[in-house]
Design a protein around this motif. Structure first.
Motif, PDB file in Angstrom:
ATOM      1  N   ALA A 198       0.815  -1.212   0.000  1.00 38.17           N
ATOM      2  CA  ALA A 198       0.000   0.000   0.000  1.00 38.17           C
ATOM      3  C   ALA A 198       0.847   1.260   0.000  1.00 38.17           C
ATOM      4  CB  ALA A 198      -0.946  -0.007   1.193  1.00 38.17           C
ATOM      5  N   THR A 199       2.129   1.161   0.394  1.00 36.10           N
ATOM      6  CA  THR A 199       3.005   2.340   0.417  1.00 36.10           C
ATOM      7  C   THR A 199       3.708   2.569  -0.919  1.00 36.10           C
ATOM      8  OG1 THR A 199       5.064   1.214   1.104  1.00 36.10           O
ATOM      9  CG2 THR A 199       3.476   1.797   2.836  1.00 36.10           C
ATOM     10  N   VAL A 200       3.482   1.689  -1.890  1.00 34.86           N
ATOM     11  CA  VAL A 200       4.203   1.775  -3.158  1.00 34.86           C
ATOM     12  C   VAL A 200       3.787   3.011  -3.939  1.00 34.86           C
ATOM     13  CG1 VAL A 200       4.480   0.694  -5.432  1.00 34.86           C
ATOM     14  CG2 VAL A 200       4.606  -0.697  -3.359  1.00 34.86           C
ATOM     15  N   THR A 213      10.430   3.110   2.988  1.00 36.69           N
ATOM     16  CA  THR A 213      11.434   2.320   3.704  1.00 36.69           C
ATOM     17  C   THR A 213      11.157   2.259   5.206  1.00 36.69           C
ATOM     18  OG1 THR A 213      12.847   4.287   3.808  1.00 36.69           O
ATOM     19  CG2 THR A 213      13.222   2.743   1.992  1.00 36.69           C
ATOM     20  N   ASN A 214      10.343   3.184   5.716  1.00 32.30           N
ATOM     21  CA  ASN A 214       9.999   3.126   7.143  1.00 32.30           C
ATOM     22  C   ASN A 214       9.129   1.912   7.456  1.00 32.30           C
ATOM     23  OD1 ASN A 214      11.342   5.542   7.864  1.00 32.30           O
ATOM     24  ND2 ASN A 214       9.615   6.745   7.040  1.00 32.30           N
ATOM     25  N   VAL A 220      16.817  -3.766   6.558  1.00 35.54           N
ATOM     26  CA  VAL A 220      16.459  -3.939   5.148  1.00 35.54           C
ATOM     27  C   VAL A 220      16.443  -2.568   4.492  1.00 35.54           C
ATOM     28  CG1 VAL A 220      14.720  -4.747   3.522  1.00 35.54           C
ATOM     29  CG2 VAL A 220      15.132  -6.011   5.650  1.00 35.54           C
ATOM     30  N   ILE A 221      17.262  -2.382   3.482  1.00 33.49           N
ATOM     31  CA  ILE A 221      17.407  -1.094   2.817  1.00 33.49           C
ATOM     32  C   ILE A 221      17.307  -1.290   1.308  1.00 33.49           C
ATOM     33  CG2 ILE A 221      18.866  -0.155   4.656  1.00 33.49           C
ATOM     34  CD1 ILE A 221      21.289  -0.683   2.833  1.00 33.49           C
ATOM     35  N   GLU A 222      17.157  -0.182   0.591  1.00 35.72           N
ATOM     36  CA  GLU A 222      17.182  -0.259  -0.868  1.00 35.72           C
ATOM     37  C   GLU A 222      18.609  -0.575  -1.312  1.00 35.72           C
ATOM     38  OE1 GLU A 222      16.824   2.574  -4.806  1.00 35.72           O
ATOM     39  OE2 GLU A 222      15.508   3.016  -3.099  1.00 35.72           O
TER      40      GLU A 222
END
Length: 643
Positions: A198-200, A213-214, A220-222
């Protein structure tokens, strides 16, 4: 360089077909998956098996009982793999002859509407063991190549957008449309993938999509964004660098093969290949010659697996070796056998251009911006016999070259085809009438001409208003000339001839034969800057000739008629990888079976689009190479007659 994009993309599709199927056209509710649960395996030791028997496309054996000819010095300095990724094998895998190679393959940067993948993962050396996310997006009007239909899809609401989700082992997938784009999220170890989906949103620079990313677990990071080239992930950094090298070994039936893809990549991004597809197996292995990672896609527990990959990174460049239709061990063996290629080997690999598939190479005239090479003085014992410009034929003649290779991928025959306003053999020369195949009917004339004086076999057809067709090959062994003529007739029967278009074939060729070049014949479209010498005696004798042609045609050596005098070998000429043909010459009586003279012919590319041919009558390869070293560049405006 010949553009192999279509060929190598087709090869990659063969390797990746088991991984993906097209997305359904009737909406998200039919999206399914066939993936099995990922199996993460610990470190293991892998044995190395032996391979087959020939240096593919590089060191070609002499035919029959003929002794090996002397070959000039070959450059044995390896091309550093971290510079251009040129790799080869000393022997081709059994049943998988060398197929072709390409350097600096261009992919281009995807547009905002293209399939773009963004990977979120930890910085661990084993990111597959931690939570990770792959997020892809593409214009909703496009068809996804990475989504496979299966069962058990559940309709869901994704932040107000209609979507679907399904679970397969550790993976949960979410697929939805919003704002004209389709978004596909593959998550492992994420507590609430729907909330994350849903945050996309679209990325600020329109390069794919991003998540908040929050909403990701700690750590876990990009990690990277890029594309999937059928299977492997190529990051934006790889695409920007552009130095992607590929080479391929494949069975004649196209159902088994191995290939490698090599590209500049950081060790950090290299680790992402452990999660860049839905692998059913990830394992670190010791190849003896190098440490590597093996990944496999095996949906049905079969042997061989659908597709197997072996990866390594030397700190600068990643190499991926893939296999399809072959066992895991054979992929491991191929990865172990790879070594850096020499410049001469790599040139030969690029020039081969396939063993069973059609590879069309359209030649393009290039204005002579370089300087033709000449000998500043006559070789000892020779006198000038002329120097000038041999004009281009100017005729609308199309050509093609077919070669035959044996089971060990050694070239054993070559046939040059010409179609257009050309002269056929006529007059009192003996000719044998032959049937006209359906594809060439009606033909006014069709016959075989075998002349032992020049050791030539010709199959020719007068096609009336359409022009003439001739297939020609230099062939020393009179006892097998008939068999060669039979093959040439079969090739003629498979030809697709369209005036003004490259010659093609229907794919039904005699055993071992393949089309390796098709397009304009260089001598018809560009002039030759030539220089000639001959032995200074009344009855003539050996000759030396140099010819320069300025043309963009990687297949240029195939068009030189004497190249069908085998064996063909690679040699270094003036620091460039070239081809050498050692030619037997016979009495013109057509009876003598013992050569009266032996000569060398060198063919090399002196500079981009500047091809040079040197005929060295009566000379060994070493002598011919030494003579080539004496060549000097001359301004075209100064090119003139010497006698």
């Amino acid at each position: 360089m010949t553009n192999h994009d279509d060929d190598f993309d087709a090869m990659a599709r063969a390797a990746g077909s088991a991984l993906r199927r097209p997305a359904p056209e009737d909406g998200l509710t039919r999206v399914r998956t066939l993936r099995k649960r990922r199996q993460v395996v610990g470190t293991t030791m892998v044995g190395v098996a032996g391979l087959a028997i020939l240096i593919a496309g590089v060191s070609l054996a002499s035919r029959g009982s003929e002794p090996a000819r002397p070959v000039g010095p070959v450059d044995t300095t390896p091309v550093p793999p971290n510079l251009d990724g040129a790799w080869t094998m000393d022997t081709s895998p059994e049943g998988l002859p060398f197929w072709g190679a390409e350097a600096d393959k261009e992919f281009g940067m995807p547009s905002g509407d293209d399939w773009v993948v963004r990977i979120y993962a930890t910085e661990s050396a084993t990111p597959e063991a931690d939570p990770n996310v792959r997020l892809a997006s593409f214009a909703a009007s496009q068809t996804s190549v990475l989504i496979a239909p299966a069962a058990d899809t559940v309709p869901v609401d994704v932040g107000g957008a209609a979507g679907s989700t399904w679970i397969d082992g550790e993976h949960q997938y979410v697929l939805f449309d919003r704002g004209g784009y389709t978004f596909w999220l593959d998550s492992v170890g994420i507590d609430d993938p729907l909330a994350l989906a849903a945050t996309v949103t679209r990325a600020p620079d329109n390069f794919g999509a991003v998540v908040d990313t929050n909403a990701l677990p700690a750590g876990v990071i990009e990690r990277a964004a890029g594309i999937n080239w059928e299977v492997e992930f190529l990051s934006r950094a790889v695409l920007a660098d552009g130095r992607v090298t590929v080479a391929h070994w494949e069975s004649p039936a196209h159902d088994e093969g191995v290939f490698y893809v090599s590209f500049v990549e950081s060790p950090s991004e290299f680790l992402l290949h452990r999660i860049d597809a839905d692998y059913t197996k990830v394992v670190d292995i010791d190849l003896g010659v190098r440490q590597a990672t093996l990944t496999a896609i095996d949906h049905f527990g079969s042997e061989p697996a659908d597709t197997t990959f072996v990866w390594w990174n030397d700190g600068v460049r990643t190499v991926m070796v893939a296999g399809y239709g072959v066992t895991e061990q054979r992929v491991i063996d191929a990865a172990t056998a790879l070594r850096p290629a020499t410049a001469a080997e790599w040139t030969a690999m690029v020039q081969q251009q396939g063993h069973t598939d059609v590879v069309t190479t359209t030649t393009v005239e290039v204005a002579p911006t370089g300087q033709p090479l000449e000998l500043p003085a006559a070789p000892e014992g020779y006198a000038p016999a002329g120097q000038g410009i041999r004009p281009a034929g100017g005729e609308a003649v199309r050509g093609a070259v077919f070669v035959q290779r044996d089971a060990n991928n050694v070239q054993v025959e070559e046939v040059i085809v010409r179609f257009g306003p050309i002269n056929l053999v006529s007059g009192e020369t003996p000719r044998t009438p032959i049937p006209v195949p359906a594809n060439l009917a009606p033909a006014v004339q069709s016959d075989i001409v075998i002349t032992q004086q020049d050791r030539t076999v010709r199959v020719q057809y007068d096609l009336g208003d359409h022009g003439n067709l001739m297939l020609e090959s230099f062939h020393e062994d009179e006892s097998t000339s008939g068999a060669l003529a039979d093959d040439m007739q079969a090739i003629a029967a498979a030809l697709l001839l369209t005036p003004g278009e490259p010659i093609n074939d229907e794919g039904v060729l005699p055993e071992g034969w393949s089309l390796v070049a098709s397009g304009d014949i260089p001598e018809e479209i560009v002039p030759g800057y030539y220089q000639a010498f001959e032995v200074d005696r009344p009855d003539g004798g050996n000759k030396v000739s140099v010819e320069n042609r300025f043309i963009h045609d990687p297949a240029f050596p195939f068009w030189i008629g004497y190249r069908s005098m085998l064996p063909v070998q690679t040699v270094t000429v003036r620091g460039h990888a070239g081809t050498v043909i050692f030619v037997n010459e016979y009495n013109w009586d057509g009876v003598s079976s013992v050569p009266v003279n032996e000569s060398s012919m060198l063919i090399w590319e002196e500079a981009p689009d500047h091809w040079v041919t040197l005929w060295a009558g009566g000379m060994t390869t070493e002598q011919a190479v030494a003579l080539a070293d004496r060549l000097v560049p001359v301004a075209i405006s100064d090119w003139g007659a010497q006698g």
